[in-house]
Enzyme design. Structure first.
Site, PDB file in Angstrom:
ATOM      1  N   SER A 128      -7.629   3.519  15.567  1.00 54.08           N
ATOM      2  CA  SER A 128      -7.299   2.625  16.671  1.00 54.08           C
ATOM      3  C   SER A 128      -7.725   3.255  17.983  1.00 54.08           C
ATOM      4  O   SER A 128      -7.779   4.488  18.117  1.00 54.08           O
ATOM      5  CB  SER A 128      -5.793   2.368  16.711  1.00 54.08           C
TER       6      SER A 128
ATOM      7  N   LYS B  73      -2.149   6.575  13.545  1.00 51.90           N
ATOM      8  CA  LYS B  73      -3.604   6.413  13.619  1.00 51.90           C
ATOM      9  C   LYS B  73      -4.305   7.748  13.896  1.00 51.90           C
ATOM     10  O   LYS B  73      -5.416   7.991  13.404  1.00 51.90           O
ATOM     11  CB  LYS B  73      -3.963   5.389  14.695  1.00 51.90           C
TER      12      LYS B  73
ATOM     13  N   TYR C 252       2.782   4.097  16.302  1.00 46.93           N
ATOM     14  CA  TYR C 252       1.483   3.551  15.929  1.00 46.93           C
ATOM     15  C   TYR C 252       0.370   4.570  16.211  1.00 46.93           C
ATOM     16  O   TYR C 252      -0.482   4.838  15.354  1.00 46.93           O
ATOM     17  CB  TYR C 252       1.242   2.260  16.708  1.00 46.93           C
TER      18      TYR C 252
ATOM     19  N   ILE D 131      -8.069  -6.329  19.660  1.00 47.15           N
ATOM     20  CA  ILE D 131      -8.697  -7.365  18.842  1.00 47.15           C
ATOM     21  C   ILE D 131      -7.725  -8.528  18.667  1.00 47.15           C
ATOM     22  O   ILE D 131      -6.537  -8.337  18.431  1.00 47.15           O
ATOM     23  CB  ILE D 131      -9.104  -6.810  17.462  1.00 47.15           C
TER      24      ILE D 131
ATOM     25  N   ALA E 106       0.556   7.837  16.639  1.00 47.38           N
ATOM     26  CA  ALA E 106       0.666   9.045  15.818  1.00 47.38           C
ATOM     27  C   ALA E 106       0.110   8.810  14.418  1.00 47.38           C
ATOM     28  O   ALA E 106      -0.586   9.660  13.854  1.00 47.38           O
ATOM     29  CB  ALA E 106       2.127   9.486  15.746  1.00 47.38           C
TER      30      ALA E 106
ATOM     31  N   VAL F 101       0.817  -1.218   0.000  1.00 45.83           N
ATOM     32  CA  VAL F 101       0.000   0.000   0.000  1.00 45.83           C
ATOM     33  C   VAL F 101       0.847   1.263   0.000  1.00 45.83           C
ATOM     34  O   VAL F 101       0.322   2.358  -0.262  1.00 45.83           O
ATOM     35  CB  VAL F 101      -0.974   0.035   1.195  1.00 45.83           C
TER      36      VAL F 101
END
Length: 254
Positions: A143, A160, A156, A189, A158, A68
């Site tokens: 998140s 999100k 992570y 999850i 930052a 991606v």
């Protein structure tokens, strides 16, 4: 709202991160609702497994092995869709390091996948929807980290948080074309990304996470997939620019 509001028959969805976890669960549920699903991921074997499950259930699936963070590959995959009604930008990676030990390369990699990858997918999907006059829904993956923080979550969290801003900004810009943009901010999850080194460590960690929730359990990918389906479908036709939090009640922001 009638149950038929969740019917995606005749629509096309593009799902990144579809090889496993929340991405796979979302792809399967969107297909079950009637959508033709284009599945994208770096994990080619996982993509084939997801597509196989969709086809075994009577659905239609196409696979796109890609990174991606490669805008060119992503553009080619998205524009290969005859039409596009739903984007679920779910692909992401986890990184954990204390702030004082975070390296430039750590931040760059997480931001590239978790933010730039979502941005590229949103840009390509929105452009295609506008060009072809398709009213549509874009669903991004944020998140619970944007609400709670925590040790080691700088990169992570930052990334999100940037996804949240992207979601709100894009919603204000494409609403006039009949395109809705919303984010899902899951709690903890049970996915390959949250697996611990062994079963004992996994059980201990899940027990800690479960105690943080009023519901007394951790989440499964299917819990989040149902939220993705809601946002992808006409059931959420008056919902845009929102951050939906299926987190078991761990965070309850205003």
């Amino acid at each position: 709202m009638p149950v038929t509001a969740y019917d995606l028959t005749g629509r096309t969805a593009f799902v990144t991160g579809a090889a496993s976890g929340i991405g796979r669960a979302s792809a399967l549920l969107l297909a079950e609702a009637g959508a033709t699903v284009h599945c994208a991921d770096l994990d080619t074997a996982g993509l084939h497994e997801t597509a196989g499950q969709i086809k075994d259930g009577g659905g239609t699936a196409h696979i796109h092995p890609l990174d991606v963070t490669d805008r060119s590959d992503l553009r080619q995959a998205v524009t290969s869709c005859t039409r596009l009604n739903v984007l679920a930008a779910i692909a992401g990676i986890m990184h954990n390091s204390p702030v004082l030990e975070t390296r430039d390369e750590d931040l760059d990699r997480v931001m590239s996948v978790n933010f730039k990858g979502v941005l590229y997918a949103c840009q390509e999907a929105a452009r295609l929807m506008i060009a072809r006059g398709s009213r549509g829904s874009i669903v991004t993956m944020a998140s619970g980290a944007v609400d709670t923080g925590g040790p080691g979550l700088l990169c992570y969290g930052a990334a999100k948080a940037a996804v949240v801003q992207l979601t709100k900004t894009l919603a204000t810009e494409v609403g006039r074309y009949g395109i809705r943009v919303n984010a899902v901010a899951p709690g903890w999850i049970r996915t390959p990304m949250t697996e611990r080194p062994d079963d004992e460590a996994q059980a201990r960690y899940e027990a800690v996470m479960a105690r943080m929730s009023p519901l007394g359990r951790v989440g499964d990918p299917e819990d989040i997939a149902h939220t993705v389906l809601y946002l992808a479908s006409d059931a959420s036709s008056f919902t845009t620019g929102q951050i939906v939090r299926p987190n078991g009640g761990v965070a309850m922001p205003w």
